[in-house]
Design a protein around this motif. Structure first.
Motif, PDB file in Angstrom:
ATOM      1  N   TYR A   1       0.822  -1.123   0.117  1.00 28.71           N
ATOM      2  CA  TYR A   1       0.092   0.064   0.034  1.00 28.71           C
ATOM      3  C   TYR A   1       0.736   1.251  -0.046  1.00 28.71           C
ATOM      4  O   TYR A   1       0.415   2.339  -0.484  1.00 28.71           O
ATOM      5  CB  TYR A   1      -0.801   0.177   1.159  1.00 28.71           C
TER       6      TYR A   1
ATOM      7  N   ASN B   1      -1.586   4.391  -4.194  1.00 26.91           N
ATOM      8  CA  ASN B   1      -2.023   3.055  -3.792  1.00 26.91           C
ATOM      9  C   ASN B   1      -3.060   3.354  -2.401  1.00 26.91           C
ATOM     10  O   ASN B   1      -4.116   2.582  -2.318  1.00 26.91           O
ATOM     11  CB  ASN B   1      -1.179   2.058  -3.415  1.00 26.91           C
ATOM     12  N   PHE B   2      -2.431   4.234  -1.659  1.00 28.54           N
ATOM     13  CA  PHE B   2      -2.948   4.544  -0.266  1.00 28.54           C
ATOM     14  C   PHE B   2      -4.263   5.376  -0.360  1.00 28.54           C
ATOM     15  O   PHE B   2      -5.119   5.163   0.363  1.00 28.54           O
ATOM     16  CB  PHE B   2      -2.171   5.002   0.814  1.00 28.54           C
TER      17      PHE B   2
ATOM     18  N   LYS C   1      -6.935   3.021  -1.668  1.00 29.79           N
ATOM     19  CA  LYS C   1      -7.520   2.402  -0.438  1.00 29.79           C
ATOM     20  C   LYS C   1      -8.502   3.105   0.420  1.00 29.79           C
ATOM     21  O   LYS C   1      -9.596   2.752   1.063  1.00 29.79           O
ATOM     22  CB  LYS C   1      -6.306   1.658   0.246  1.00 29.79           C
TER      23      LYS C   1
ATOM     24  N   TYR D   1      -2.961  -7.533   1.845  1.00 27.56           N
ATOM     25  CA  TYR D   1      -3.007  -7.042   0.428  1.00 27.56           C
ATOM     26  C   TYR D   1      -1.338  -7.432  -0.124  1.00 27.56           C
ATOM     27  O   TYR D   1      -1.408  -7.956  -1.298  1.00 27.56           O
ATOM     28  CB  TYR D   1      -2.787  -5.736   0.456  1.00 27.56           C
TER      29      TYR D   1
END
Length: 449
Positions: A402, A408-409, A412, A428
């Motif tokens: 992540y 990515n974060f 999420k 993940y």
């Protein structure tokens, strides 16, 4: 100075960075409510656990220099760019009653993968994540959709142009031809084909399970012609991309832009950076003011995701100072010689550290091999296959965790604030080990051996 500092740093100073990563991984799993309220205090504690012993060992002046370097030289441009793309993309709404069927999702991922090279992985992620959430909100088994979204749109898709991902922009600034990264197209196409096939298998199976459970889109919803609300914000998105390019190339073209406000030795807020930040912030302001509130309401836009990224990543940037200093000082002593070695080492470190400085370390290491042919850069010749390996490792393997790449974060966070449960940090990583690592092994066997 940096090299001598990196050589004298004890490895144990990387412990707060490991603590920061473990906090991000563990606390949301076991103390989610507590973490939501107190994450900023964890960031402060972990940062001080590094800064205090570092200051005691190397002095207040050195500590301030390194802190300013990472905050002003790296974090400031990082977070302003993310903020700009997050806000502008939040003002663009892809309308139409898209239904989250496997075919629709595959088209989304395919388009998003190529869009990432044009407007950056962050830009593409922020533009497309809300439409694909809305399309699949009715499904119960849908987390895999966003995992593959991170794999392809937030990472692998950014490899074709320097605007796609910051490491490639650094390569361009250091003399790599702007369109050289198009040579990575065969690798990206292979990865896209493999991952879309794996995604299709997972999505078709999950879709059938949802139908078997009696789940279905609302009966009055049908696929309608797509339309874009807030389409004028595409102009602001393009301006932000141009601002990033100008921030990198203006000092090369006009040396005066490389000057600016010197904050300490080795850290200067250049006129090029000031211009870049000003253009991004101005575009963000105009985007927000010229877009109807209803567009943001339709997108269910909130500031939570960018707040979380801003808090957590300042802790990551500060605590990873010793890891990067050690890597810069000792990277050339790792004895890397083959493209496969560069691919895996660059990728492994880019999974946890900022992929831009990691790329630059191994870019410089490859340039020091003393080759008389290959890709000509400002640091010397780099064998083309090695440069491809470094580029792919830095861009592709940010998808492994992540924190490997900022989008990515953010993806999420946005997915979770829309009520969809995403895998924990370690779960993940289990997905990336099961799906990405085999694909990267194929990359190595086909392209880097």
């Amino acid at each position: 100075m940096i090299e001598s500092l990196g050589l004298s740093l004890p490895i144990w100073m990387c412990i707060p960075f490991i603590g920061m990563l473990l906090s991000i991984a563990v606390f949301p799993l076991f103390k989610a409510e507590w973490w939501d309220k107190h994450k900023q205090y964890v960031v402060i504690v972990m940062s001080l656990l590094f800064l205090v012993p570092f200051t005691i060992q190397f002095g207040f002046g050195t500590a301030i220099e390194e802190l300013l370097k990472v905050i002003v030289g790296e974090y400031l441009t990082f977070i302003v760019l993310l903020f700009g793309l997050f806000c502008v993309a939040g003002n663009i709404c892809l309308g139409g009653n898209l239904i989250g069927r496997p075919r629709t999702n595959i088209i989304f991922l395919f388009i998003g993968t190529f869009l990432a090279s044009l407007i950056g992985t962050t830009g593409a992620s922020m533009v497309l994540i809300r439409p694909i959430i809305r399309a699949n909100q009715w499904r119960s088994k849908n987390a895999h959709i966003f995992i593959f979204f991170i794999f392809l749109v937030s990472n692998i898709g950014g490899c074709l142009l320097p605007v796609g991902d910051p490491p490639l922009l650094m390569g361009y600034i250091n003399g790599v031809d702007f369109f050289w990264s198009m040579k990575l197209l065969p690798i990206m196409l292979l990865n896209l084909a493999l991952l879309l096939a794996l995604f299709a298998f997972n999505d078709i199976r999950a879709y059938r399970k949802d139908l078997a459970l009696g789940l279905a889109p609302p009966a009055d919803e049908t696929d309608q012609k797509l339309h874009i609300e807030g389409a004028h914000n595409i102009v602001f998105l393009v301006i932000i991309v141009i601002a990033v390019i100008l921030g990198g190339i203006l000092p090369q073209m006009f040396p005066v832009f490389g000057k600016g406000i010197s904050l300490c030795e080795g850290t200067t807020l250049t006129f090029a950076t000031m211009l870049e930040l000003a253009l991004i912030l101005l575009s963000t302001f105009l985007s927000y003011k010229t877009t109807k509130h209803s567009v943001r309401e339709h997108n269910e836009f909130t500031w939570d995701a960018i707040k979380e990224v801003a808090i957590l990543f300042i802790g990551i940037f500060i605590t990873m100072i010793p890891a990067l200093l050690i890597l810069e000082a000792r990277g050339s002593s790792l004895g890397l010689t083959s493209p496969a070695q560069y691919f895996w080492v660059t990728g492994a470190l880019s999974s946890f550290l900022d992929n831009t400085p990691t790329y630059l370390v191994f870019f410089a290491t490859a340039a020091s091999l003393g080759q008389s042919g290959g890709v000509l850069t400002t640091l010397g010749y780099i064998p083309e296959t090695i440069l491809m390996a470094v580029s792919c490792g830095a861009v592709f393997m940010g998808a492994n965790t992540y924190i490997g790449n900022a989008p990515n974060f953010m993806v999420k966070s946005i997915v979770e604030e829309n009520g969809i449960k995403m895998p924990s940090f370690f779960r993940y990583m289990l997905w990336s080990i099961c799906y990405l690592i085999p694909v990267f092994l194929i990359d190595m066997l086909v392209f880097f051996l």
